[in-house]
Design a protein around this motif. Structure first.
Motif, PDB file in Angstrom:
ATOM      1  N   ALA A 116       0.862  -1.269  -0.049  1.00  0.00           N
ATOM      2  CA  ALA A 116       0.081   0.016   0.014  1.00  0.00           C
ATOM      3  C   ALA A 116       0.975   1.248  -0.192  1.00  0.00           C
ATOM      4  CB  ALA A 116      -0.945   0.032   1.067  1.00  0.00           C
ATOM      5  N   TYR A 117       2.087   1.232   0.580  1.00  0.00           N
ATOM      6  CA  TYR A 117       3.019   2.283   0.525  1.00  0.00           C
ATOM      7  C   TYR A 117       3.442   2.650  -0.764  1.00  0.00           C
ATOM      8  CZ  TYR A 117       2.625   2.739   5.703  1.00  0.00           C
ATOM      9  OH  TYR A 117       2.360   2.863   6.755  1.00  0.00           O
ATOM     10  N   LEU A 118       3.645   1.646  -1.744  1.00  0.00           N
ATOM     11  CA  LEU A 118       3.907   1.981  -3.036  1.00  0.00           C
ATOM     12  C   LEU A 118       3.013   2.568  -3.969  1.00  0.00           C
ATOM     13  CD1 LEU A 118       6.070  -1.206  -4.407  1.00  0.00           C
ATOM     14  CD2 LEU A 118       6.837   1.159  -3.722  1.00  0.00           C
ATOM     15  N   PHE A 119       1.752   2.277  -3.345  1.00  0.00           N
ATOM     16  CA  PHE A 119       0.543   3.034  -3.888  1.00  0.00           C
ATOM     17  C   PHE A 119       0.570   4.433  -3.699  1.00  0.00           C
ATOM     18  CE2 PHE A 119      -3.426   4.898  -3.776  1.00  0.00           C
ATOM     19  CZ  PHE A 119      -4.348   4.627  -4.892  1.00  0.00           C
ATOM     20  N   TYR A 120       0.832   4.686  -2.219  1.00  0.00           N
ATOM     21  CA  TYR A 120       0.883   6.019  -1.783  1.00  0.00           C
ATOM     22  C   TYR A 120       1.988   6.858  -2.521  1.00  0.00           C
ATOM     23  CZ  TYR A 120       1.475   9.881   1.560  1.00  0.00           C
ATOM     24  OH  TYR A 120       1.613  11.184   2.200  1.00  0.00           O
ATOM     25  N   LEU A 121       3.288   6.239  -2.570  1.00  0.00           N
ATOM     26  CA  LEU A 121       4.320   6.919  -3.215  1.00  0.00           C
ATOM     27  C   LEU A 121       4.182   7.319  -4.586  1.00  0.00           C
ATOM     28  CD1 LEU A 121       7.576   4.785  -1.787  1.00  0.00           C
ATOM     29  CD2 LEU A 121       6.747   7.220  -1.268  1.00  0.00           C
ATOM     30  N   HIS A 122       3.257   6.387  -5.464  1.00  0.00           N
ATOM     31  CA  HIS A 122       3.030   6.496  -6.664  1.00  0.00           C
ATOM     32  C   HIS A 122       1.965   7.778  -6.561  1.00  0.00           C
ATOM     33  CE1 HIS A 122       1.564   4.978 -10.769  1.00  0.00           C
ATOM     34  NE2 HIS A 122       2.258   5.995 -10.803  1.00  0.00           N
ATOM     35  N   ALA A 123       1.016   7.808  -5.911  1.00  0.00           N
ATOM     36  CA  ALA A 123       0.076   8.874  -5.784  1.00  0.00           C
ATOM     37  C   ALA A 123       0.715  10.311  -5.399  1.00  0.00           C
ATOM     38  CB  ALA A 123      -1.085   8.483  -4.853  1.00  0.00           C
ATOM     39  N   GLU A 124       1.688  10.194  -4.474  1.00  0.00           N
ATOM     40  CA  GLU A 124       2.572  11.556  -4.299  1.00  0.00           C
ATOM     41  C   GLU A 124       3.856  11.803  -5.036  1.00  0.00           C
ATOM     42  OE1 GLU A 124       1.317  13.570  -1.845  1.00  0.00           O
ATOM     43  OE2 GLU A 124      -0.512  12.261  -2.325  1.00  0.00           O
ATOM     44  N   LYS A 125       3.873  11.503  -6.280  1.00  0.00           N
ATOM     45  CA  LYS A 125       5.178  11.504  -6.891  1.00  0.00           C
ATOM     46  C   LYS A 125       5.826  12.934  -6.714  1.00  0.00           C
ATOM     47  CE  LYS A 125       3.723   8.822 -10.833  1.00  0.00           C
ATOM     48  NZ  LYS A 125       3.156   8.914 -12.452  1.00  0.00           N
ATOM     49  N   GLY A 126       5.005  13.948  -6.505  1.00  0.00           N
ATOM     50  CA  GLY A 126       5.808  15.278  -6.124  1.00  0.00           C
ATOM     51  C   GLY A 126       6.838  15.153  -4.926  1.00  0.00           C
ATOM     52  N   ASP A 127       6.631  14.141  -4.246  1.00  0.00           N
ATOM     53  CA  ASP A 127       7.348  13.890  -3.032  1.00  0.00           C
ATOM     54  C   ASP A 127       8.639  13.252  -3.016  1.00  0.00           C
ATOM     55  OD1 ASP A 127       7.778  14.565  -0.033  1.00  0.00           O
ATOM     56  OD2 ASP A 127       7.197  12.509   0.142  1.00  0.00           O
ATOM     57  N   ALA A 128       9.114  13.203  -4.484  1.00  0.00           N
ATOM     58  CA  ALA A 128      10.336  12.289  -4.672  1.00  0.00           C
ATOM     59  C   ALA A 128      11.559  13.188  -4.689  1.00  0.00           C
ATOM     60  CB  ALA A 128      10.138  11.600  -6.135  1.00  0.00           C
ATOM     61  N   THR A 129      11.609  14.296  -4.107  1.00  0.00           N
ATOM     62  CA  THR A 129      12.746  15.180  -4.439  1.00  0.00           C
ATOM     63  C   THR A 129      13.907  14.670  -3.303  1.00  0.00           C
ATOM     64  OG1 THR A 129      12.258  17.021  -2.825  1.00  0.00           O
ATOM     65  CG2 THR A 129      11.510  17.061  -5.196  1.00  0.00           C
ATOM     66  N   MET A 130      15.164  15.159  -3.683  1.00  0.00           N
ATOM     67  CA  MET A 130      16.245  14.691  -2.648  1.00  0.00           C
ATOM     68  C   MET A 130      16.374  15.734  -1.645  1.00  0.00           C
ATOM     69  SD  MET A 130      17.777  12.090  -3.587  1.00  0.00           S
ATOM     70  CE  MET A 130      18.147  10.882  -5.084  1.00  0.00           C
ATOM     71  N   GLU A 131      15.301  16.793  -1.625  1.00  0.00           N
ATOM     72  CA  GLU A 131      15.883  17.857  -0.427  1.00  0.00           C
ATOM     73  C   GLU A 131      15.335  17.340   0.787  1.00  0.00           C
ATOM     74  OE1 GLU A 131      13.370  21.370  -1.627  1.00  0.00           O
ATOM     75  OE2 GLU A 131      14.549  21.530  -3.796  1.00  0.00           O
ATOM     76  N   ASN A 132      16.017  18.012   1.603  1.00  0.00           N
ATOM     77  CA  ASN A 132      15.542  17.529   3.091  1.00  0.00           C
ATOM     78  C   ASN A 132      15.611  15.824   3.362  1.00  0.00           C
ATOM     79  OD1 ASN A 132      15.401  20.066   3.763  1.00  0.00           O
ATOM     80  ND2 ASN A 132      13.356  19.989   2.804  1.00  0.00           N
ATOM     81  N   VAL A 133      16.367  15.096   2.783  1.00  0.00           N
ATOM     82  CA  VAL A 133      16.389  13.796   2.896  1.00  0.00           C
ATOM     83  C   VAL A 133      17.447  13.521   4.122  1.00  0.00           C
ATOM     84  CG1 VAL A 133      17.102  11.527   2.234  1.00  0.00           C
ATOM     85  CG2 VAL A 133      15.678  12.874   0.669  1.00  0.00           C
ATOM     86  N   ASN A 134      17.350  12.931   5.160  1.00  0.00           N
ATOM     87  CA  ASN A 134      18.093  12.749   6.319  1.00  0.00           C
ATOM     88  C   ASN A 134      18.883  11.235   5.925  1.00  0.00           C
ATOM     89  OD1 ASN A 134      19.308  12.358   8.742  1.00  0.00           O
ATOM     90  ND2 ASN A 134      17.567  11.224   9.500  1.00  0.00           N
ATOM     91  N   ILE A 135      20.285  11.734   5.650  1.00  0.00           N
ATOM     92  CA  ILE A 135      21.177  10.606   5.485  1.00  0.00           C
ATOM     93  C   ILE A 135      21.629   9.709   6.606  1.00  0.00           C
ATOM     94  CG2 ILE A 135      23.405  10.028   4.341  1.00  0.00           C
ATOM     95  CD1 ILE A 135      22.714  11.859   2.282  1.00  0.00           C
ATOM     96  N   GLN A 136      21.259   8.619   6.799  1.00  0.00           N
ATOM     97  CA  GLN A 136      21.650   7.799   7.849  1.00  0.00           C
ATOM     98  C   GLN A 136      23.161   7.182   7.358  1.00  0.00           C
ATOM     99  OE1 GLN A 136      18.333   6.065   9.703  1.00  0.00           O
ATOM    100  NE2 GLN A 136      17.035   7.092   8.369  1.00  0.00           N
ATOM    101  N   THR A 137      23.458   6.152   8.370  1.00  0.00           N
ATOM    102  CA  THR A 137      24.712   5.480   8.215  1.00  0.00           C
ATOM    103  C   THR A 137      24.261   4.374   6.806  1.00  0.00           C
ATOM    104  OG1 THR A 137      25.297   5.250  10.284  1.00  0.00           O
ATOM    105  CG2 THR A 137      26.173   3.589   9.041  1.00  0.00           C
ATOM    106  N   ILE A 138      25.045   4.250   5.759  1.00  0.00           N
ATOM    107  CA  ILE A 138      24.885   3.515   4.633  1.00  0.00           C
ATOM    108  C   ILE A 138      25.962   2.570   4.659  1.00  0.00           C
ATOM    109  CG2 ILE A 138      24.495   3.426   2.168  1.00  0.00           C
ATOM    110  CD1 ILE A 138      22.182   5.051   3.594  1.00  0.00           C
TER     111      ILE A 138
END
Length: 305
Positions: A119-141
């Motif tokens: 269901a979260y993929l459905f939500y991400l698809h519906a909210e395409k405008g939220d897919a920017t890199m801005e304000n992404v919290n980079i954690q330990t990778i």
């Protein structure tokens, strides 16, 4: 909308952990926090099918893998996945996959397994405008370099897709289930971005596929291609575990980490034309994982010689 998605995801999580138990609408509604009829409507709205059709499809798909990979009796598998009889299981299995459980066990051809629909993929698809890199919290990778041998790649091409959402619109979101059913695969299915040399004219950069041994002689699912991949090195990026509602943020954090990473500091350089860049299925418990091809500084790859 977010709270509704969370409720549906809770129902999906409950289903996955209770596929071998009786599942009632009352239990799903309790997990969701809504009245039974409303919980059912929300599930259908965000997943595309009703909860019990979903449960049945998941049970049959899990049962198919049991038949493929174990020597359990058909009746035992049927009872394990809450089918009341051998006959009822056989009818349901045959209706979904076009062959009896016994025949599937004998031949194990690629079939369209039903995968969980997030269901979260459905939500991400519906909210395409939220897919920017801005304000992404980079954690330990976590990063590491792995080697892939010479191998073959069974893939379903799209038309012009450059990422997962576009691919689903062009091809559908159920390719993964077919790929998972391929017997003898080296690794789990992947979503991949093909280098130009591996793209067929008029087809997409983003594909889904599964890697198999170089001597693979099994069936190729209908509509799919098989190509050869040379040996390569892949730099793997793995983010920390995340709750499902943070899926989009977790993916974007890894993307930014890849974008800002300088492999030269560690004796490597990007080699995007040598092999497909790929992603594994997002799973919150293991973190988002993506891999990009690299080669050692000053060295040519086998494909370049």
């Amino acid at each position: 909308m977010k709270e509704q998605v969370r409720a549906v995801q809770r129902m999906q999580d409950y289903i996955e952990s209770h596929l071998q138990d009786a599942i009632t609408l009352s239990a799903l509604a309790n997990v969701a926090g809504y009245a039974p009829e409303h919980a059912s409507r929300l599930f259908t709205k965000y997943v595309g099918i009703g909860p019990f059709e979903y449960v049945r499809a998941r049970r049959l798909s899990r049962a198919a893998l049991e038949l493929r990979d174990t020597r359990k009796r058909v009746l035992d598998v049927a009872l394990e996945y809450v089918f009341g009889s051998h006959e009822g299981f056989t009818r349901a299995f045959s209706s979904r996959f076009g062959m009896s459980p016994r025949r599937y066990r004998q031949t194990a051809p690629p079939i369209r397994l039903f995968q969980p629909r997030s269901a979260y993929l459905f939500y991400l698809h519906a909210e395409k405008g939220d897919a920017t890199m801005e304000n992404v919290n980079i954690q330990t990778i976590f990063t590491q370099v792995i080697s892939r041998p010479e191998r073959k790649f069974i893939l379903q091409r799209g038309k012009a897709a450059t990422h997962y959402m576009e691919y689903c619109e062009e091809v559908g979101c159920d390719v993964w289930g077919v790929l998972e059913s391929v017997k003898g695969a080296l690794y789990e299915p992947i979503g991949a971005w093909l280098p130009e040399k591996l793209r067929a004219p008029g087809t997409s950069r983003y594909v889904q596929g599964i890697e198999v041994p170089l001597d693979y002689a099994g069936p190729i699912p209908e509509g799919m291609d098989i190509i050869k991949l040379g040996p390569c090195h892949m730099m793997v990026f793995q983010g920390p575990p995340y709750p499902e509602e943070k899926m989009g943020e977790a993916i974007r954090a890894v993307w930014r980490a890849i974008e800002e990473f300088d492999p030269v500091l560690y004796g490597w350089q990007w080699a995007d034309e040598d092999a497909p860049r790929f992603q594994l299925a997002p799973m919150g418990e293991r973190g988002y994982i993506e891999a990009r091809p690299v080669k050692e500084l000053g060295k040519q790859t086998t494909n370049q010689r």
